[in-house]
Design an enzyme around this catalytic site. Structure first.
Site, PDB file in Angstrom:
ATOM      1  N   ASP A  65      44.629  29.883  91.410  1.00 13.91           N
ATOM      2  CA  ASP A  65      46.105  30.313  91.822  1.00 13.91           C
ATOM      3  C   ASP A  65      46.750  29.033  92.493  1.00 13.91           C
ATOM      4  O   ASP A  65      45.979  28.799  93.418  1.00 13.91           O
ATOM      5  CB  ASP A  65      46.260  31.401  92.602  1.00 13.91           C
ATOM      6  CG  ASP A  65      47.808  31.776  93.049  1.00 13.91           C
ATOM      7  OD1 ASP A  65      48.350  32.501  92.166  1.00 13.91           O
ATOM      8  OD2 ASP A  65      48.032  31.165  94.021  1.00 13.91           O
ATOM      9  N   LEU A  66      47.469  28.370  92.078  1.00 14.38           N
ATOM     10  CA  LEU A  66      48.033  27.062  92.666  1.00 14.38           C
ATOM     11  C   LEU A  66      48.669  27.202  94.164  1.00 14.38           C
ATOM     12  O   LEU A  66      49.220  28.277  94.450  1.00 14.38           O
ATOM     13  CB  LEU A  66      49.165  26.459  91.925  1.00 14.38           C
ATOM     14  CG  LEU A  66      48.877  26.019  90.688  1.00 14.38           C
ATOM     15  CD1 LEU A  66      49.913  25.341  89.869  1.00 14.38           C
ATOM     16  CD2 LEU A  66      47.681  25.137  90.393  1.00 14.38           C
TER      17      LEU A  66
ATOM     18  N   ASP B 216      51.903  30.583  88.229  1.00 14.54           N
ATOM     19  CA  ASP B 216      51.138  29.685  88.590  1.00 14.54           C
ATOM     20  C   ASP B 216      49.577  29.840  88.560  1.00 14.54           C
ATOM     21  O   ASP B 216      48.764  29.288  89.362  1.00 14.54           O
ATOM     22  CB  ASP B 216      51.525  28.892  89.738  1.00 14.54           C
ATOM     23  CG  ASP B 216      51.580  29.928  91.090  1.00 14.54           C
ATOM     24  OD1 ASP B 216      51.351  31.027  90.729  1.00 14.54           O
ATOM     25  OD2 ASP B 216      51.396  29.221  92.229  1.00 14.54           O
TER      26      ASP B 216
END
Length: 483
Positions: free
Chosen positions: A357-358, A400
């Site tokens: 996960d960004l 994302d």
């Protein structure tokens, strides 16, 4: 949600504009056969993208019938159809251009609309017409909100681009519909011709030969031993053998090198054939049999389906591919992970699932807009693909979030690989004149063949571990404890 107050609609006296080409428009709509059909992943994917790209609660695809608005796809809207008199999209198709209403209560066209004049009613509306190949507006792709809002130029462009995707799909379906009608008409003609041949075969042999020579599909006549008795022009063009070369030859030697498939009068078969130059070609074969003077004769009508197969493969690929990053999507990941776990059990090798996960992506979106955010996600997808082995699997999960499936890797290597991925993601990303910086938090779950764990449980374990990495300060790798 918008539809909660709209489960029952009262007949309205509201006026709505009617396009000048209404009769032709309705004919084009009905010919598509989209009305009252089940949910379609192509349309549903677009409405989901609208809500994500515009950060808006409701998106629908509408089709405007003679007296109703029917909803082909919907997110945040539970009603399936409404009277045409209350449909904002009636105005969109009449204008034939994008329609944006920032506050419906202030717009005299819509302020008295029952969908507006109610609690949690429509306040904001943006719609783009859906067009056929002949530019008939049959409905629209629209976004709605219960709050007034302003539509930025890049958001309008995104909505237009998504509408263009649906317009391409509509044109493709028009083409397929016309092709099906043409083929159905051809089939009816050939069936009628064959029935006539059974009744008058001796008297009408010459007429039959003329029709067969002009046929669009290949025609091949064979005896009980599959030896060629007749071979028309289309067969010569399709397979590369002239009529003189084909006559008397075994069908297997000409087009079925792996053996003649079983066929009968009742079924249509799809099979791969071989041309004279060695190239394989998928075809559809219909067979009719008749008996002449006690001898059986079989007529094969062969249709080239290579283009149809390509369209089917394209549709199948699009259903398993993320439109933004071109990575496999969640559906494709589910299929791949199931197979990978089966291989791990068979080979008794470990399997690793990485959930990424960004960190900082929302800030980029908020500051620079969704277009820049999309470019960033595309670049992240490329970096992830290039950071692992060719046999490893990288998919976009949602937003994302990304997932990697690594087969046959030592669990001891996971920490080092995760840190390498973090460094790769943290490198500056150039988008135009901008230098963007994000990182990633990674959760790792190791699947061991001795465990009785499902694919969803494995993914969940990696997902939960990723959140542990975020809570520990982000830009970290956490490895899940073995269940």
């Amino acid at each position: 949600m918008l539809a909660e107050n709209n489960s029952v609609f009262v007949a309205s006296m509201l006026d709505y504009p009617v396009p000048k080409n209404e009769a032709q428009r309705l004919a084009a709509l009905h010919q598509l056969k989209l009305l009252d059909t089940p949910d379609d992943p192509v349309f549903d994917r677009v409405t989901r993208l609208v809500t994500r790209l515009l950060d808006i609660p409701t998106a629908i695809v509408t089709l405007i019938d003679a007296d109703r608005q029917w909803i082909k796809s919907r997110v945040g809207f539970t009603t399936r159809e409404t009277p045409r008199s209350v449909a904002f999209c009636s105005h969109t198709i009449a204008e034939g251009a994008p329609l944006v209403v920032e506050d419906a209560r202030q717009d005299p066209r819509f302020s008295a609309n029952p969908l507006v004049d109610c609690d949690n009613g429509i306040r904001f509306y943006a719609g783009i017409p859906l067009l056929t190949s002949e530019d008939y507006a049959i409905g629209s792709l629209c976004a709605m909100d219960t709050q007034p809002r302003y539509l930025h130029e890049d958001e309008l462009s995104a909505l237009k681009d998504l509408t263009a995707i649906l317009n391409d799909e509509i044109c493709l379906r028009e083409h397929l519909t016309r092709e099906q009608q043409r083929r159905a008409a051809s089939q009816r003609e050939l069936d009628a011709l064959h029935k006539s041949l059974e009744e008058q075969i001796e008297r009408r042999t010459r007429e039959l030969n003329l029709v067969i020579e002009a046929a669009y599909d290949a025609y091949i006549s064979v005896d009980d031993n599959h030896r060629v008795l007749d071979w028309n022009r289309a067969a010569a063009a399709m397979f590369g053998w002239t009529r003189q070369e084909a006559l008397g030859q075994l069908l297997q030697a000409l087009i079925f090198p792996h053996g003649v498939p079983e066929y009968d009068d009742t079924t249509t078969i799809e099979v791969n054939t071989c041309r004279r130059d060695g190239r394989e070609m998928p075809v559809e074969v219909r067979v009719k049999s008749l008996c002449v003077e006690g001898k059986h004769r079989y007529s094969l009508f062969v249709h080239d389906i290579a283009e149809r197969r390509q369209l089917e493969q394209l549709r199948d690929r699009e259903a398993r591919e993320d439109a933004l990053t071109l990575l496999p999507n969640r559906r494709a990941l589910d299929e791949r992970l199931f197979d990978a776990m089966a291989r791990a059990r068979r080979l008794k090798q470990p399997l690793a699932v990485l959930f990424l996960d960004l960190d900082g992506f929302k800030a980029v979106n908020d500051e620079y807009g969704h277009a820049v955010g999309d470019e960033l996600l595309r670049e992240i997808g490329k970096r992830l693909r290039h950071s692992v082995r060719e046999t490893d699997y990288v998919a976009r999960w949602a937003g994302d979030e990304f997932v990697m499936v690594l087969e046959g890797m030592s669990p001891d290597a996971m920490q080092g690989l995760g840190e390498k991925l973090i460094h790769t993601i943290e490198a500056p990303i150039r988008v135009g004149e901008l230098s963007l910086y994000v990182s990633t938090s990674i959760g790792v779950a190791i699947y061991r063949p001795v465990c009785e764990e499902t694919a969803q449980e494995l993914l969940k374990r990696a997902d939960v571990t990723m959140y542990d990495a975020k809570h520990a300060g982000k830009a970290q790798v956490k490895i899940a404890q073995q269940e």
